[in-house]
Design a protein around this motif. Structure first.
Motif, PDB file in Angstrom:
ATOM      1  N   ASP A 126       9.051  -9.317   1.752  1.00  0.00           N
ATOM      2  CA  ASP A 126       7.762  -9.628   2.352  1.00  0.00           C
ATOM      3  C   ASP A 126       7.749  -9.438   3.869  1.00  0.00           C
ATOM      4  O   ASP A 126       6.719  -9.159   4.452  1.00  0.00           O
ATOM      5  N   GLN A 127       8.886  -9.586   4.537  1.00  0.00           N
ATOM      6  CA  GLN A 127       8.893  -9.432   5.988  1.00  0.00           C
ATOM      7  C   GLN A 127       8.670  -7.978   6.407  1.00  0.00           C
ATOM      8  O   GLN A 127       7.986  -7.696   7.380  1.00  0.00           O
ATOM      9  N   LEU A 128       9.261  -7.056   5.651  1.00  0.00           N
ATOM     10  CA  LEU A 128       9.134  -5.643   6.002  1.00  0.00           C
ATOM     11  C   LEU A 128       8.038  -4.939   5.210  1.00  0.00           C
ATOM     12  O   LEU A 128       7.717  -3.795   5.475  1.00  0.00           O
ATOM     13  N   GLY A 129       7.490  -5.627   4.183  1.00  0.00           N
ATOM     14  CA  GLY A 129       6.447  -5.007   3.380  1.00  0.00           C
ATOM     15  C   GLY A 129       6.956  -3.906   2.485  1.00  0.00           C
ATOM     16  O   GLY A 129       6.251  -2.939   2.214  1.00  0.00           O
ATOM     17  N   THR A 130       8.216  -3.998   2.019  1.00  0.00           N
ATOM     18  CA  THR A 130       8.785  -2.977   1.152  1.00  0.00           C
ATOM     19  C   THR A 130       8.714  -3.406  -0.301  1.00  0.00           C
ATOM     20  O   THR A 130       8.784  -4.586  -0.626  1.00  0.00           O
ATOM     21  N   ASP A 131       8.615  -2.451  -1.216  1.00  0.00           N
ATOM     22  CA  ASP A 131       8.627  -2.735  -2.642  1.00  0.00           C
ATOM     23  C   ASP A 131       8.491  -1.432  -3.429  1.00  0.00           C
ATOM     24  O   ASP A 131       8.142  -0.390  -2.888  1.00  0.00           O
ATOM     25  N   TYR A 132       8.797  -1.517  -4.733  1.00  0.00           N
ATOM     26  CA  TYR A 132       8.441  -0.483  -5.699  1.00  0.00           C
ATOM     27  C   TYR A 132       7.242  -1.012  -6.479  1.00  0.00           C
ATOM     28  O   TYR A 132       7.249  -2.137  -6.955  1.00  0.00           O
ATOM     29  N   HIS A 150       7.181   1.659  -1.131  1.00  0.00           N
ATOM     30  CA  HIS A 150       6.621   1.323   0.168  1.00  0.00           C
ATOM     31  C   HIS A 150       7.745   0.925   1.114  1.00  0.00           C
ATOM     32  O   HIS A 150       8.558   0.062   0.786  1.00  0.00           O
ATOM     33  N   ASN A 151       7.791   1.557   2.254  1.00  0.00           N
ATOM     34  CA  ASN A 151       8.674   1.165   3.349  1.00  0.00           C
ATOM     35  C   ASN A 151       7.771   0.779   4.509  1.00  0.00           C
ATOM     36  O   ASN A 151       7.398   1.621   5.324  1.00  0.00           O
ATOM     37  N   GLY A 152       7.384  -0.479   4.531  1.00  0.00           N
ATOM     38  CA  GLY A 152       6.360  -0.890   5.484  1.00  0.00           C
ATOM     39  C   GLY A 152       5.044  -0.232   5.121  1.00  0.00           C
ATOM     40  O   GLY A 152       4.587  -0.301   3.989  1.00  0.00           O
ATOM     41  N   VAL A 153       4.444   0.459   6.067  1.00  0.00           N
ATOM     42  CA  VAL A 153       3.163   1.116   5.813  1.00  0.00           C
ATOM     43  C   VAL A 153       3.340   2.541   5.321  1.00  0.00           C
ATOM     44  O   VAL A 153       2.369   3.241   5.049  1.00  0.00           O
ATOM     45  N   VAL A 154       4.593   2.999   5.169  1.00  0.00           N
ATOM     46  CA  VAL A 154       4.863   4.352   4.688  1.00  0.00           C
ATOM     47  C   VAL A 154       4.950   4.336   3.167  1.00  0.00           C
ATOM     48  O   VAL A 154       5.737   3.589   2.582  1.00  0.00           O
ATOM     49  N   VAL A 155       4.136   5.153   2.505  1.00  0.00           N
ATOM     50  CA  VAL A 155       4.059   5.182   1.046  1.00  0.00           C
ATOM     51  C   VAL A 155       4.600   6.508   0.526  1.00  0.00           C
ATOM     52  O   VAL A 155       4.214   7.576   1.008  1.00  0.00           O
ATOM     53  N   ALA A 156       5.492   6.432  -0.466  1.00  0.00           N
ATOM     54  CA  ALA A 156       6.020   7.639  -1.115  1.00  0.00           C
ATOM     55  C   ALA A 156       5.743   7.550  -2.608  1.00  0.00           C
ATOM     56  O   ALA A 156       6.086   6.556  -3.251  1.00  0.00           O
ATOM     57  N   VAL A 157       5.092   8.564  -3.164  1.00  0.00           N
ATOM     58  CA  VAL A 157       4.834   8.616  -4.602  1.00  0.00           C
ATOM     59  C   VAL A 157       6.056   9.225  -5.280  1.00  0.00           C
ATOM     60  O   VAL A 157       6.383  10.394  -5.068  1.00  0.00           O
ATOM     61  N   LEU A 158       6.743   8.438  -6.112  1.00  0.00           N
ATOM     62  CA  LEU A 158       7.967   8.888  -6.769  1.00  0.00           C
ATOM     63  C   LEU A 158       7.694   9.533  -8.121  1.00  0.00           C
ATOM     64  O   LEU A 158       8.463  10.378  -8.572  1.00  0.00           O
ATOM     65  N   ALA A 159       6.628   9.124  -8.799  1.00  0.00           N
ATOM     66  CA  ALA A 159       6.291   9.683 -10.115  1.00  0.00           C
ATOM     67  C   ALA A 159       4.840   9.377 -10.431  1.00  0.00           C
ATOM     68  O   ALA A 159       4.304   8.343 -10.024  1.00  0.00           O
ATOM     69  N   GLY A 160       4.215  10.298 -11.160  1.00  0.00           N
ATOM     70  CA  GLY A 160       2.858  10.086 -11.644  1.00  0.00           C
ATOM     71  C   GLY A 160       2.839  10.134 -13.158  1.00  0.00           C
ATOM     72  O   GLY A 160       3.531  10.948 -13.770  1.00  0.00           O
ATOM     73  N   PHE A 161       2.082   9.245 -13.783  1.00  0.00           N
ATOM     74  CA  PHE A 161       2.054   9.154 -15.245  1.00  0.00           C
ATOM     75  C   PHE A 161       0.692   9.510 -15.828  1.00  0.00           C
ATOM     76  O   PHE A 161       0.445   9.290 -17.003  1.00  0.00           O
ATOM     77  N   GLY A 162      -0.188  10.036 -15.001  1.00  0.00           N
ATOM     78  CA  GLY A 162      -1.473  10.475 -15.503  1.00  0.00           C
ATOM     79  C   GLY A 162      -2.424   9.326 -15.790  1.00  0.00           C
ATOM     80  O   GLY A 162      -2.161   8.172 -15.483  1.00  0.00           O
ATOM     81  N   ILE A 198      14.975   8.258 -10.739  1.00  0.00           N
ATOM     82  CA  ILE A 198      16.137   7.860  -9.949  1.00  0.00           C
ATOM     83  C   ILE A 198      15.817   8.054  -8.473  1.00  0.00           C
ATOM     84  O   ILE A 198      15.471   9.156  -8.043  1.00  0.00           O
ATOM     85  N   ASP A 199      15.912   6.976  -7.721  1.00  0.00           N
ATOM     86  CA  ASP A 199      15.667   7.055  -6.282  1.00  0.00           C
ATOM     87  C   ASP A 199      17.009   7.007  -5.562  1.00  0.00           C
ATOM     88  O   ASP A 199      17.654   5.959  -5.490  1.00  0.00           O
ATOM     89  N   ASN A 200      17.440   8.161  -5.051  1.00  0.00           N
ATOM     90  CA  ASN A 200      18.682   8.231  -4.280  1.00  0.00           C
ATOM     91  C   ASN A 200      18.411   8.685  -2.847  1.00  0.00           C
ATOM     92  O   ASN A 200      19.307   9.182  -2.160  1.00  0.00           O
ATOM     93  N   SER A 201      17.181   8.502  -2.426  1.00  0.00           N
ATOM     94  CA  SER A 201      16.796   8.904  -1.079  1.00  0.00           C
ATOM     95  C   SER A 201      17.340   7.908  -0.053  1.00  0.00           C
ATOM     96  O   SER A 201      17.776   6.800  -0.391  1.00  0.00           O
ATOM     97  N   ALA A 202      17.299   8.294   1.195  1.00  0.00           N
ATOM     98  CA  ALA A 202      17.744   7.406   2.265  1.00  0.00           C
ATOM     99  C   ALA A 202      16.825   6.192   2.402  1.00  0.00           C
ATOM    100  O   ALA A 202      17.224   5.176   2.984  1.00  0.00           O
ATOM    101  N   SER A 203      15.629   6.278   1.843  1.00  0.00           N
ATOM    102  CA  SER A 203      14.659   5.186   1.947  1.00  0.00           C
ATOM    103  C   SER A 203      14.637   4.299   0.707  1.00  0.00           C
ATOM    104  O   SER A 203      13.752   3.452   0.577  1.00  0.00           O
TER     105      SER A 203
END
Length: 241
Positions: A126-132, A150-162, A198-203
């Motif tokens: 909650d302090q950094l606003g991160t989550d899946y 979510h890494n703070g206000v930065v959003v990355a779409v990892l998968a879409g399910f339609g 699988i999330d193996n990114s630096a984020s």
């Protein structure tokens, strides 16, 4: 069968609560109660007017009670402040372990221009606003579901399910942190797997707890608010199967 014993933070002696459930059915209150808290991630720079959202208990489209995510703020906001609703009873127990979150989707509505997006989330900090998060978008059924990080206000779409979600469906996100270099994320709809990522990114997220709700694109234009409705929330340790 899941056995839940008294939580240490609630006065228990030697017991922990590894799973939490909330139907969001209250006898005569709009209050979410002491098991929940919400926090807002401030966007920088602050540009007025500001929009965010609120959480409460009320009647859903089928007249039964549900958790309602409702817009709070001025029309046509220039800044959208993301908001997290977090479950407290398993907060410390689920931190940095394999965990899941699920909820029953009821309804989502609003003007098409806003494309409201919100949903249940895991690995919350909650302090950094991160989550899946399993983010539900669209205002006409069936709704599209995507897995986002979510890494703070930065959003990355990892998968879409339609467009797979209709009223009454239950979506679940299971997060496996056994291998911290490769975070395993699996999404389910009504106990049927939608896919593994699988999330193996630096984020990637390796620290956080289950579970709650997040909204990351919430607001309205032309005076029409957007909102969503949920029931039967569950979170805890493991996959939730």
């Amino acid at each position: 069968m899941t056995v839940i014993v008294e939580h240490l933070q609630s006065g228990g002696v030697g017991g922990i609560q590894t799973e939490f459930f909330d139907s969001f059915n209250r006898a005569s209150s709009s209050d979410l109660g002491p098991d929940w808290f919400d926090t807002t991630l401030q966007s920088v720079p602050i540009i007025n007017p500001i929009g965010s959202c609120t959480y409460s208990i009320g009647a859903a489209v089928d007249a039964a009670q549900a958790m309602l995510m409702s817009y709070s703020g001025l029309i046509n906001p220039n800044t959208q402040w993301q908001t997290l609703l977090c479950a407290l009873p398993v907060r410390n127990v689920t931190r940095t372990v394999n965990q899941f979150v699920e909820a029953q989707f009821i309804n989502q509505s609003g003007p098409a221009v806003t494309q409201p997006q919100q949903g249940p989330c895991c690995m919350i900090n909650d302090q950094l606003g991160t989550d899946y998060e399993l983010s539900v978008s669209g205002i006409v059924a069936p709704h599209a579901v995507a897995l986002q990080r979510h890494n703070g206000v930065v959003v990355a779409v990892l998968a879409g399910f339609g467009a797979i979600l209709n009223s009454g469906d239950i979506i679940r996100l299971a997060v496996d942190v056994t291998d911290t270099a490769n975070i395993r994320l699996e999404a389910f709809r009504n106990n049927v797997s939608l896919g593994v990522t699988i999330d193996n990114s630096a984020s990637r997220l390796t620290v956080g707890y289950s579970g709650g709700f997040r909204e990351e694109q919430y607001g309205f234009a032309g005076g029409i608010p957007s909102h969503s409705q949920w029931r039967n929330f569950r979170c805890g340790i493991g996959t939730g199967s």
